[in-house]
Design a protein around this motif. Structure first.
Motif, PDB file in Angstrom:
ATOM      1  N   ASP A  48      -3.686   3.440  -3.412  1.00  0.00           N
ATOM      2  CA  ASP A  48      -4.314   4.240  -2.147  1.00  0.00           C
ATOM      3  C   ASP A  48      -5.972   4.315  -2.236  1.00  0.00           C
ATOM      4  OD1 ASP A  48      -4.942   6.184  -4.069  1.00  0.00           O
ATOM      5  OD2 ASP A  48      -2.969   7.464  -3.586  1.00  0.00           O
TER       6      ASP A  48
ATOM      7  N   GLU B  24       0.903  -1.154   0.010  1.00  0.00           N
ATOM      8  CA  GLU B  24       0.037  -0.177  -0.104  1.00  0.00           C
ATOM      9  C   GLU B  24       0.875   1.300  -0.189  1.00  0.00           C
ATOM     10  OE1 GLU B  24      -3.848   1.899   2.464  1.00  0.00           O
ATOM     11  OE2 GLU B  24      -2.972  -0.092   2.966  1.00  0.00           O
ATOM     12  N   GLY B  25       0.612   2.148  -1.057  1.00  0.00           N
ATOM     13  CA  GLY B  25       1.245   3.395  -1.033  1.00  0.00           C
ATOM     14  C   GLY B  25       2.513   3.393  -2.432  1.00  0.00           C
ATOM     15  N   ASP B  26       2.322   2.288  -2.872  1.00  0.00           N
ATOM     16  CA  ASP B  26       3.335   2.097  -3.980  1.00  0.00           C
ATOM     17  C   ASP B  26       2.528   2.421  -5.287  1.00  0.00           C
ATOM     18  OD1 ASP B  26       5.545   1.238  -2.394  1.00  0.00           O
ATOM     19  OD2 ASP B  26       5.042  -0.878  -2.731  1.00  0.00           O
ATOM     20  N   SER B  27       3.243   2.635  -6.237  1.00  0.00           N
ATOM     21  CA  SER B  27       2.571   2.973  -7.626  1.00  0.00           C
ATOM     22  C   SER B  27       2.948   1.441  -8.400  1.00  0.00           C
ATOM     23  CB  SER B  27       2.891   3.946  -8.314  1.00  0.00           C
ATOM     24  OG  SER B  27       2.475   5.191  -7.435  1.00  0.00           O
TER      25      SER B  27
END
Length: 212
Positions: free
Chosen positions: A145, A108-111
């Motif tokens: 996100d 979570e938070g990665d692209s």
């Protein structure tokens, strides 16, 4: 046409005559009924000899006419094929791993850069980043996100590795609850088609290309 039948009958009579003196005059030969139980054995032997002789003449053996049931060979148990089981998350999303993938997991938070195919729960095609005819793809980059991607797809992508493939069933409550959430088609027609199915479960087939 009658000559072969006559010759066969003649050969049959000669064969019987060679087996026992009683068969020299087959038409007048009679087997006396036994007067007591002690005389039954010879009579039965003659009958068995006659039966065996006839069977040997026509090319059969008594063993092939036995009425005893043949024991069947036991059938080996077949192993059931492995079933690809789905994982149901607490949110209601169902995930099925198709290819594991290799490399760093997505968090979570990665692209992430992905290709996907979106279908209705009955298999009806809605949209894809891969052209069905040419095979050309137009991958999309999505942030993991809660503000830009539909929540169900975020849950699917978290934990995947590059090269991995997953199939998922996403309920409407974790899908397109508003028009700002991605992924959505760029063209008006496919976008309108997708928005017409937002109130039903959707199936996503996702391939993770990169974790950015």
């Amino acid at each position: 046409m009658e000559v072969p039948q006559f010759q066969a009958s003649l050969q049959f009579r000669r064969f019987l005559a060679s087996q026992s003196p009683c068969f020299k005059d087959i038409e007048h030969c009679k087997i006396a009924a036994p007067k007591s139980s002690d005389e039954r054995v010879p009579s039965l032997n003659v009958k068995k000899l006659l039966r065996r002789s006839v069977l040997q003449l026509v090319g059969l053996s008594p063993i092939f006419i036995s009425t005893r049931p043949v024991l069947s060979v036991p059938v080996q148990e077949m192993k059931e094929p492995d079933v690809i089981r789905t994982l149901k998350l607490a949110s209601g999303v169902r995930i099925q791993d198709v290819v594991e993938g290799e490399g760093p997991e997505a968090h979570e938070g990665d692209s992430v850069e992905i290709n996907y195919v979106c279908r209705r729960s009955n298999g009806y095609f809605v949209h894809s980043t891969v052209d069905q005819f040419s095979g050309e793809s137009a991958p999309v980059i999505l942030p993991l996100d809660d503000t830009q991607i539909i929540e169900g797809l975020k849950e699917v992508l978290i934990g995947m590795k590059p090269g991995g493939k997953r199939r998922a069933l996403i309920p409407p409550s974790l899908g397109y609850i508003n028009e700002n959430l991605k992924p959505v088609p760029e063209d008006f027609g496919p976008r309108r088609s997708l928005m017409s199915h937002v109130k039903e479960p959707l199936i996503f087939e996702v391939q993770l290309l990169k974790v950015l």
